[in-house]
Design a protein around this motif. Structure first.
Motif: not given
Length: 261
Positions: A123, A139, A142, A151, A153-154, A186, A188, A239, A243
């Motif tokens: 990332l 990303t 991945n 998973s 991911i933001s 953030s 994940f 996600n 991402n």
């Protein structure tokens, strides 16, 4: 001068010379002791500086890593919240070797197999959503094998939002629901089941592994919000669309055939 007198004078001179040599030796010993003490003090100061100083303190780029073991249910993904540093871009790598915690290891997980789960997720981003700078998370890679284990991911962390005071003001940050709504952190998600992960970065970052329903951020009276951590089930992973590239994604372009470096 008699021979006896000459002998006496020689003995006296020899004694004086011996005394002078002893005094000089004592002075040298004392000076050496002082030098040794200063050298030792300098060594201790340098070793303390080495222990306390990180790359960012000398405007350098470091390599930091933390190791997390995620317990809990093997079909549940648990949120990890973090705040990207301000300034230049930060890189995070989430890594898991495929045979960590396998059924022949000294620390087996809940998956009875030799090939448990492999992941390399890279990332890149800068600061948190409420900051006035670029604030993003993307990303780059991945790639996961055998079982998906990363998973959610933001850039905006995955939470359930509430009104801190049910009778208080409405705000854009306290509407009821679950989603990517945390503007300060953030996130994940990592799969449970006694699985080990290593997280590398080029800057120091604090990672907060949470269980379902734990507070994901400090409650805010002024904006009247409360954000709670939420897990994801293996059958309901997501996600953020920014991402969402699947688990066989490598963002680096493939060189054209015949291209040279």
């Amino acid at each position: 001068m008699s021979i006896e007198q000459q002998l006496t004078d020689i003995q006296k001179a020899a004694a004086e010379q011996t005394a002078a040599s002893q005094a000089l030796a004592q002075t040298v010993t004392a000076k050496m002791g002082q030098i040794d003490q200063r050298v030792e003090q300098s060594r201790q100061k340098f070793e303390k500086w080495m222990a306390d100083t990180e790359a960012v303190d000398i405007q350098g780029e470091g390599r930091y890593f933390v190791e997390l073991t995620v317990n809990g249910d093997k079909d549940t993904f648990y949120p990890v919240y973090f705040q990207l540093p301000m300034g230049d871009e930060t890189t995070i790598q989430i890594y898991r070797h495929y045979d960590w915690n396998n059924n022949t290891s000294n620390d087996p997980g809940d998956f009875d197999t030799t090939h448990v789960a492999s992941a390399l997720v890279i990332l890149k981003g800068q600061t948190y959503p409420w900051n006035g700078d670029a604030n993003y998370l993307r990303t780059v890679v991945n790639y996961q094998r055998y079982r998906e284990c990363v998973s959610g991911i933001s850039h905006k962390g995955y939470v359930e939002s509430y009104k801190y005071d049910p009778e208080g003001v409405d705000s854009p940050y306290n509407g009821p629901g679950i989603g990517f709504r945390n503007y300060r952190y953030s996130s994940f998600h990592l799969r449970g089941g006694k699985l080990k992960y290593r997280i590398y970065s080029n800057k120091p970052i604090t990672y907060m592994l949470k269980d379902d329903g734990e507070l994901a951020d400090a409650q805010n009276n002024y904006l009247n919000y409360k954000w709670l951590a939420r897990t994801m089930h293996v059958n309901n992973l997501q996600n953020h669309p920014e991402n969402d590239h699947g688990t066989v994604y490598i963002g680096y372009p493939i060189p054209a055939k015949g291209a040279t470096a």
